[in-house]
Design a protein around this motif. Structure first.
Motif, PDB file in Angstrom:
ATOM      1  N   GLY A 106      29.462   7.911  21.811  1.00  0.00           N
ATOM      2  CA  GLY A 106      30.783   7.775  21.227  1.00  0.00           C
ATOM      3  C   GLY A 106      31.537   6.631  21.861  1.00  0.00           C
ATOM      4  N   ILE A 107      32.851   6.643  21.698  1.00  0.00           N
ATOM      5  CA  ILE A 107      33.693   5.596  22.266  1.00  0.00           C
ATOM      6  C   ILE A 107      33.898   5.861  23.749  1.00  0.00           C
ATOM      7  CG2 ILE A 107      35.961   4.496  22.200  1.00  0.00           C
ATOM      8  CD1 ILE A 107      36.072   5.216  19.219  1.00  0.00           C
ATOM      9  N   GLU A 108      33.522   4.887  24.556  1.00  0.00           N
ATOM     10  CA  GLU A 108      33.608   5.004  26.015  1.00  0.00           C
ATOM     11  C   GLU A 108      34.944   4.483  26.537  1.00  0.00           C
ATOM     12  OE1 GLU A 108      31.335   6.296  29.441  1.00  0.00           O
ATOM     13  OE2 GLU A 108      31.069   6.498  27.275  1.00  0.00           O
ATOM     14  N   ALA A 109      35.432   3.412  25.938  1.00  0.00           N
ATOM     15  CA  ALA A 109      36.694   2.824  26.396  1.00  0.00           C
ATOM     16  C   ALA A 109      37.259   1.931  25.300  1.00  0.00           C
ATOM     17  CB  ALA A 109      36.485   2.010  27.672  1.00  0.00           C
ATOM     18  N   VAL A 110      38.582   1.788  25.314  1.00  0.00           N
ATOM     19  CA  VAL A 110      39.269   0.850  24.433  1.00  0.00           C
ATOM     20  C   VAL A 110      40.228   0.050  25.294  1.00  0.00           C
ATOM     21  CG1 VAL A 110      40.842   0.575  22.490  1.00  0.00           C
ATOM     22  CG2 VAL A 110      39.047   2.324  22.406  1.00  0.00           C
ATOM     23  N   THR A 111      40.126  -1.273  25.203  1.00  0.00           N
ATOM     24  CA  THR A 111      40.971  -2.165  25.998  1.00  0.00           C
ATOM     25  C   THR A 111      41.979  -2.850  25.092  1.00  0.00           C
ATOM     26  OG1 THR A 111      39.168  -2.568  27.561  1.00  0.00           O
ATOM     27  CG2 THR A 111      40.990  -4.147  27.557  1.00  0.00           C
ATOM     28  N   TYR A 112      43.240  -2.767  25.481  1.00  0.00           N
ATOM     29  CA  TYR A 112      44.321  -3.419  24.746  1.00  0.00           C
ATOM     30  C   TYR A 112      44.841  -4.612  25.545  1.00  0.00           C
ATOM     31  CZ  TYR A 112      44.975   0.794  21.785  1.00  0.00           C
ATOM     32  OH  TYR A 112      44.825   1.841  20.903  1.00  0.00           O
ATOM     33  N   GLY A 113      45.277  -5.645  24.842  1.00  0.00           N
ATOM     34  CA  GLY A 113      46.089  -6.700  25.430  1.00  0.00           C
ATOM     35  C   GLY A 113      47.510  -6.484  24.952  1.00  0.00           C
TER      36      GLY A 113
END
Length: 323
Positions: free
Chosen positions: A29-36
């Motif tokens: 699945g989704i492990e991480a989401v990085t935002y700027g």
């Protein structure tokens, strides 16, 4: 480039080889989401109020974690370590997908390289046809040992001499899915389905498609939404909670903290889950959800026509009245 790569790949592999390679790339699945983000303090307050735990902080980045170990990372918009943005302002800059093992990751690396999709940098990285940066790693997420909240129905009594659970706020268990506004869904769908081996769960007749990263999984981990303006953008990131009571408490708490409800609470027709969407200063929306369909190889995707009655069985547009 993608279509040419797909053509080369399928012409030079047998159907058996193609299937075996896909089967060995087992996604979790989704492990991480990085935002700027353009306003780091505001972003941090949002995720703290949303119920994520801060686990690491530097002058340019803050890392948050949900209960199963999946992460949300916020970095300053102009951070040079971030991949290029697909849109102006605060937005998602990288999505990390977790795989079951190092062997699965190696297979994926080889597959991306064979199709001309592997980036020449550290780790296993790629860019999808819409321009969204992707990273891949061995998953470290583990669902916590949280027993389900017992419920009572006339024909199924599970809670006796005990009150139901009550919550002051939500503490999400996992990142469930991400929705991306996509200019060319056909090209993006080919990448995720043919290169990564994702499975179609349902689709709209305008091309938008719900995908799950494994044959046996929640209804969708990724929804490629036909972009209304022809440009890529983050639509929303969704988080699973323990029960419907926690979902309501989460939405109410966010309202109390001053964050605006986008839509909800309500209940989706596709995926069956209850939802509450909140405006997210990091870009797009953030969603609490509960009671999503779980699919297997036996599932038959359906074609739907977009519309309010398909989006939700019922919904409130601005949340519940303040307590």
């Amino acid at each position: 480039m993608l279509i040419a790569a797909l053509s080369w790949h399928t012409e030079n592999m047998t159907a058996g080889q193609f299937g075996e390679e896909i089967l060995t790339m087992k996604f979790v699945g989704i492990e991480a989401v990085t935002y700027g983000v353009t306003h780091l303090p505001k972003a941090c307050k949002f995720w703290t109020d949303f119920g994520l735990k801060e686990v690491n902080r530097t002058s340019s980045a803050v890392e948050f974690m949900v209960a199963d170990g999946a992460r949300v990372i916020v970095r300053r918009y102009r951070d040079q370590t971030l991949p290029p943005a697909v849109e102006g302002g605060s937005s998602v800059r990288e999505i990390t997908w977790g795989l079951e093992s190092a062997a699965a990751l190696d297979t994926l690396r080889d597959r991306l390289a064979a199709n001309g999709q592997l980036l020449n940098e550290n780790g296993v990285r790629a860019v999808d046809p819409a321009g969204f940066a992707l990273a891949f790693d061995v998953s470290t997420t583990t669902l916590p040992d949280l027993p389900p909240s017992p419920t009572n129905a006339p024909q199924d009594i599970n809670r006796v001499d005990t009150r139901a659970c009550f919550y002051d706020r939500a503490m999400p268990i996992k990142i469930g899915h991400i929705v991306l506004n996509t200019p060319d869904v056909k090209a993006s769908r080919a990448f995720y389905e043919e290169i990564l081996g994702f499975h179609v769960s349902d689709e709209y007749d305008n091309g938008s498609v719900f995908l799950r990263c494994a044959a046996r999984h929640s209804h969708h981990n990724l929804f490629l939404l036909q972009s209304p303006n022809g440009k890529p953008a983050i639509n929303h990131l969704a988080f699973a909670v323990r029960d419907i009571h926690e979902m309501f408490a989460g939405g109410q708490h966010m309202s109390t903290c001053g964050w605006k409800t986008a839509v909800g609470p309500g209940r989706h027709v596709i995926s069956s889950c209850y939802f509450w969407y909140v405006q997210n200063p990091c870009g797009g929306l953030a969603e609490y959800f509960w009671d999503e369909d779980f699919l297997t190889e036996e599932w038959k995707p359906q074609m739907w026509k977009p519309g309010p009655k398909v989006f939700a069985e019922w919904m409130l547009p601005r949340g519940l009245p303040q307590r």
